[in-house]
Motif scaffolding. Structure first.
Motif, mmCIF file in Angstrom:
data_model
loop_
_atom_site.group_PDB
_atom_site.id
_atom_site.type_symbol
_atom_site.label_atom_id
_atom_site.label_comp_id
_atom_site.label_asym_id
_atom_site.label_seq_id
_atom_site.Cartn_x
_atom_site.Cartn_y
_atom_site.Cartn_z
ATOM 1 N N VAL A 1 0.847 -1.190 0.000
ATOM 2 C CA VAL A 1 0.000 0.000 0.000
ATOM 3 C C VAL A 1 0.881 1.237 0.000
ATOM 4 O O VAL A 1 1.733 1.401 0.878
ATOM 5 C CB VAL A 1 -0.944 0.024 1.225
ATOM 6 C CG1 VAL A 1 -1.805 1.281 1.204
ATOM 7 C CG2 VAL A 1 -1.832 -1.219 1.240
ATOM 8 N N ARG A 2 0.682 2.099 -0.967
ATOM 9 C CA ARG A 2 1.459 3.335 -1.098
ATOM 10 C C ARG A 2 0.536 4.515 -0.801
ATOM 11 O O ARG A 2 -0.529 4.643 -1.411
ATOM 12 C CB ARG A 2 2.023 3.451 -2.508
ATOM 13 C CG ARG A 2 2.902 4.674 -2.731
ATOM 14 C CD ARG A 2 3.362 4.744 -4.181
ATOM 15 N NE ARG A 2 4.244 5.867 -4.394
ATOM 16 C CZ ARG A 2 5.563 5.846 -4.249
ATOM 17 N NH1 ARG A 2 6.143 4.711 -3.868
ATOM 18 N NH2 ARG A 2 6.302 6.904 -4.464
ATOM 19 N N LEU A 3 0.942 5.333 0.147
ATOM 20 C CA LEU A 3 0.133 6.490 0.539
ATOM 21 C C LEU A 3 0.737 7.769 -0.007
ATOM 22 O O LEU A 3 1.933 8.011 0.144
ATOM 23 C CB LEU A 3 0.023 6.585 2.064
ATOM 24 C CG LEU A 3 -0.679 5.436 2.796
ATOM 25 C CD1 LEU A 3 -0.741 5.739 4.279
ATOM 26 C CD2 LEU A 3 -2.067 5.215 2.244
ATOM 27 N N GLU A 4 -0.087 8.585 -0.642
ATOM 28 C CA GLU A 4 0.292 9.927 -1.085
ATOM 29 C C GLU A 4 -0.788 10.868 -0.574
ATOM 30 O O GLU A 4 -1.704 11.241 -1.304
ATOM 31 C CB GLU A 4 0.421 9.976 -2.606
ATOM 32 C CG GLU A 4 1.502 9.064 -3.160
ATOM 33 C CD GLU A 4 1.597 9.102 -4.675
ATOM 34 O OE1 GLU A 4 0.877 9.937 -5.282
ATOM 35 O OE2 GLU A 4 2.370 8.314 -5.243
ATOM 36 N N LEU A 5 -0.666 11.228 0.687
ATOM 37 C CA LEU A 5 -1.716 11.978 1.363
ATOM 38 C C LEU A 5 -1.393 13.459 1.354
ATOM 39 O O LEU A 5 -0.341 13.877 1.828
ATOM 40 C CB LEU A 5 -1.883 11.477 2.800
ATOM 41 C CG LEU A 5 -2.097 9.965 2.957
ATOM 42 C CD1 LEU A 5 -2.260 9.609 4.424
ATOM 43 C CD2 LEU A 5 -3.296 9.494 2.152
ATOM 44 N N THR B 1 4.834 10.866 1.370
ATOM 45 C CA THR B 1 4.721 9.652 0.581
ATOM 46 C C THR B 1 5.219 8.511 1.429
ATOM 47 O O THR B 1 6.355 8.541 1.896
ATOM 48 C CB THR B 1 5.553 9.749 -0.710
ATOM 49 O OG1 THR B 1 5.116 10.859 -1.456
ATOM 50 C CG2 THR B 1 5.384 8.464 -1.532
ATOM 51 N N GLU B 2 4.366 7.528 1.668
ATOM 52 C CA GLU B 2 4.736 6.413 2.510
ATOM 53 C C GLU B 2 4.542 5.136 1.727
ATOM 54 O O GLU B 2 3.571 4.984 0.997
ATOM 55 C CB GLU B 2 3.863 6.385 3.769
ATOM 56 C CG GLU B 2 3.925 7.674 4.572
ATOM 57 C CD GLU B 2 2.893 7.694 5.677
ATOM 58 O OE1 GLU B 2 2.184 6.694 5.806
ATOM 59 O OE2 GLU B 2 2.816 8.710 6.384
ATOM 60 N N LEU B 3 5.472 4.212 1.870
ATOM 61 C CA LEU B 3 5.365 2.934 1.195
ATOM 62 C C LEU B 3 5.406 1.829 2.217
ATOM 63 O O LEU B 3 6.399 1.645 2.904
ATOM 64 C CB LEU B 3 6.512 2.752 0.182
ATOM 65 C CG LEU B 3 6.544 1.395 -0.537
ATOM 66 C CD1 LEU B 3 5.266 1.202 -1.336
ATOM 67 C CD2 LEU B 3 7.761 1.300 -1.426
ATOM 68 N N TYR B 4 4.267 1.139 2.348
ATOM 69 C CA TYR B 4 4.207 -0.003 3.252
ATOM 70 C C TYR B 4 4.677 -1.223 2.468
ATOM 71 O O TYR B 4 4.192 -1.482 1.374
ATOM 72 C CB TYR B 4 2.768 -0.247 3.699
ATOM 73 C CG TYR B 4 2.225 0.768 4.654
ATOM 74 C CD1 TYR B 4 2.010 0.443 5.978
ATOM 75 C CD2 TYR B 4 1.916 2.058 4.238
ATOM 76 C CE1 TYR B 4 1.495 1.364 6.862
ATOM 77 C CE2 TYR B 4 1.407 2.989 5.117
ATOM 78 C CZ TYR B 4 1.188 2.632 6.425
ATOM 79 O OH TYR B 4 0.665 3.555 7.290
#
Length: 649
Positions: free
Chosen positions: A431-435, A578-581
């Motif tokens: 799951v990649r977050l671009e909040l 930007t977070e990459l799980y």
């Protein structure tokens, strides 16, 4: 017919068998002030008809006593041959009565031989032509009205003051099977009104003839073959010149099929409502079953996530209990030493002091005391982790808001959703977050979280269905546009077939194998976003490349832009992140976060332990699955005790 624009002069046909009378009439015609185009003459009816077949005179001066025709029948024959000409009958002396009868038969005027001169003749011809012109206009209007009545798709009926039939139109003939000729003058009520209603209808008719009637009434009539047709009636009272009622004009529309259709529609609506009620009941049961299944999955995942911290807390307390027993044993020796000192037992004091030194050495008392502090700190941290999991679950469900509207941060909602469902989703995809920066919206947070969970889980399951070697990726983006919060959930899975796009929100539609879903996930998401929150869901999919769901939620109660504080503590505000799980189940359940954070103060970077979304990475060296699978806490065994308890620093 005299003085028309294309022929301003009169064309006159003189039909007279007597030569003297004919010459006299021709002389008088020429002496009048009429502009005459042509004078035609005939001595017999046959000659007259032959002329009429070839010419169109405006006026016919007709003698009724001809060699081949005598009497009023001559007028009818001439009219049939040439109905457009004005006919002036010339009778013998003393035959005024015949002249009047001729007018009654259709002639426009009459003259008596020997009793008129050129002035009278001119006047009679002018009046006859004008009278004929007016009669023709009236005839045309009457014919037009008759055509309207006969071709109208409504019933037209005229009843006299006694309720007898004066006339009716073709439409009523088609409905009833009767024709006017066989019923004219007969009682309407006896023929057409059902016996049970006849008396009531007669009373209403009598009231209508007095001017007291309703605008519209609906009642049936009988047809020739005994069937009933339901007619919607309107009535208008017809009066003579003195204002006395003379007849009742009734118009009606056959509404038999319309009423039958309405009855069928009512029955169909009742059946539909009943079926809808049953379907809703069934849907509620199925939705509840699906909710229970989802709750079961979440509960299993949460139990798995809570098992590790509970395990090492239990292990630590077991170790603490062992330490406490040793410390109690040591304290007992100190107690004995205290008694020996008080009683002045020197040898006993020396013996106990030696035992204490030996026991302390055996117990490694310095290590034990330090380890007790570590065990306490780690157990506290494990309990805090359990509390954080429970809080994330509570934030996901937002049971404190239930059905009430409240402020909601979609970024926080996404994190809570991933925290609760992380293990289920991360088994299938990264799951990649671009909040981005978003404003709080007014909504039912638990419902919106459920909608987001359904869409994210649907993406993960789509990726899992490919049975691919590499891991798929789900990218979640948030932002603002036109006073709306936008959330895009994209995956690089198989995409949606074009023929399925229009069905994805239909209840119970699913492409999954039997037993792997009821097809209510996206239906529920659509209902929550569109129906309950007046938002919008768009889908863009390319088969074989992936799918993007775009969720738009309006800001109903806009608050000033504030930094949202997620569950679990503070974090540093950043303009974008930007977070990459990632999760590798084959290599020790490793979970890491990679990303770039703009605007962080100096000294605060990616591994800021104050951030609630911080998850350190590493491989566990103890037994059992690592807690890092959802929360990033990785444990190692150590110091001779099972389970392990230290987070990587």
């Amino acid at each position: 017919m005299g003085l028309s624009p294309d022929r301003p002069a009169y064309r006159i046909l003189l039909v007279e068998d007597d030569l003297v009378d004919r010459k006299q009439a021709e002389r008088l015609l020429k002496a009048t002030g009429l502009e005459i185009d042509k004078i035609l003459s005939a001595q017999t009816l046959a000659t007259c008809l032959e002329i009429l077949s070839q010419d169109r005179p405006d006026v016919i001066l007709l003698d009724l006593n001809l060699p081949d025709s005598n009497g009023l029948a001559t007028i009818a024959t001439v009219h049939q041959a040439h109905p457009w000409a004005a006919v002036v009958v010339i009778t013998g002396e003393g035959s005024q009565e015949i002249g009047l009868q001729a007018i009654a038969q259709g002639a426009q005027d009459y003259l008596v031989k020997g009793q008129f001169n050129q002035q009278v003749l001119e006047k009679v011809i002018r009046y006859a032509c004008e009278r004929k012109r007016q009669q023709e206009l009236i005839r045309q209007e009457r014919d037009f009205a008759e055509r309207l009545i006969q071709t109208a798709q409504v019933i037209v009926l005229v009843l006299d003051r006694e309720g007898k039939i004066v006339r009716f139109n073709r439409h009523l003939e088609l409905i009833t099977g009767y024709n006017l000729q066989e019923l004219q003058g007969r009682d309407w009520f006896e023929l057409f009104v059902p016996a049970a209603m006849r008396q009531e209808r007669r009373l209403l008719f009598a009231q209508a003839m007095k001017g007291d009637h309703s605008d519209q009434e609906v009642f049936p009539i009988m047809t020739k073959d005994g069937r009933q047709r339901v007619i919607q009636w309107s009535a208008t009272l017809l009066s003579d010149q003195s204002g006395q009622p003379m007849a009742l004009l009734c118009t009606g529309q056959d509404v038999t099929e319309q009423l039958a259709a309405q009855q069928a529609i009512r029955k169909a609506n009742e059946d539909l409502l009943r079926a809808n009620k049953e379907l809703r009941s069934m849907q509620v049961q199925i939705v509840q079953s699906e909710k229970l299944a989802s709750i079961g999955q979440l509960a299993a995942g949460m139990a798995h996530e809570m098992n590790t911290p509970l395990g090492f807390v239990a292990s630590n307390f077991q170790t603490l209990q062992t330490y406490m027993n040793k410390l109690l044993e040591l304290l007992d020796l100190y107690e004995q030493l205290t008694v020996a000192v008080e009683q002045g037992q020197r040898e006993r004091r020396i013996e106990l002091a030696e035992k204490i030194r030996q026991r302390r050495s055996q117990m490694r008392i310095d290590f034990l005391l330090n380890d007790i502090k570590d065990l306490s700190d780690e157990s506290k941290e494990g309990l805090e982790r359990i509390g954080q999991i429970v809080k994330s679950l509570r934030d996901f469900a937002r049971i404190d808001q239930a059905e009430e509207l409240g402020d909601y941060d979609i970024n926080e909602g996404i994190r809570s959703t991933l925290a609760v469902a992380g293990r289920t989703i991360q088994q299938m995809a990264d799951v990649r977050l671009e909040l981005g920066d978003v404003r709080p919206i007014s909504c039912r947070a638990g419902q919106v979280n459920q909608a987001l969970y359904n869409i994210i889980l649907n993406a993960a399951q789509a990726i899992a269905s490919q049975e691919r070697q590499d891991r798929g990726t789900i990218t979640i983006r948030t932002g603002m546009a036109d006073e709306k919060v936008i959330c895009q959930i994209s995956d690089n899975g198989p995409g949606i077939k074009s023929e399925h796009i229009s069905k994805i929100y239909d209840p119970f539609f699913t492409t999954k194998p039997i037993g792997q879903g009821m097809g209510l996930g996206l239906t529920t998401a659509y209902d929550i976003i569109v129906n309950k929150h007046h938002g919008k869901i768009d889908v863009d999919s390319a088969e074989g490349k992936g799918t993007t769901f775009t969720v738009e939620l309006p800001i109903q109660q806009a608050d000033p832009l504030e930094t949202a504080v997620p569950a679990g503590g503070m974090y540093v505000e950043c303009t974008s992140q930007t977070e990459l799980y990632t999760c590798d189940l084959k290599e020790g359940h490793k979970l890491a976060i990679l990303g770039s954070h703009k605007g962080l103060p100096e000294g605060q970077g990616h591994h800021d332990h104050q951030r609630p979304d911080y998850r350190p990475s590493g491989k566990p060296r103890g037994s059992g699955p690592g807690y890092g699978q959802a929360q990033g806490l990785v444990h190692r065994g150590g110091k001779g005790r099972p389970g392990g308890r230290y987070p990587d620093q």
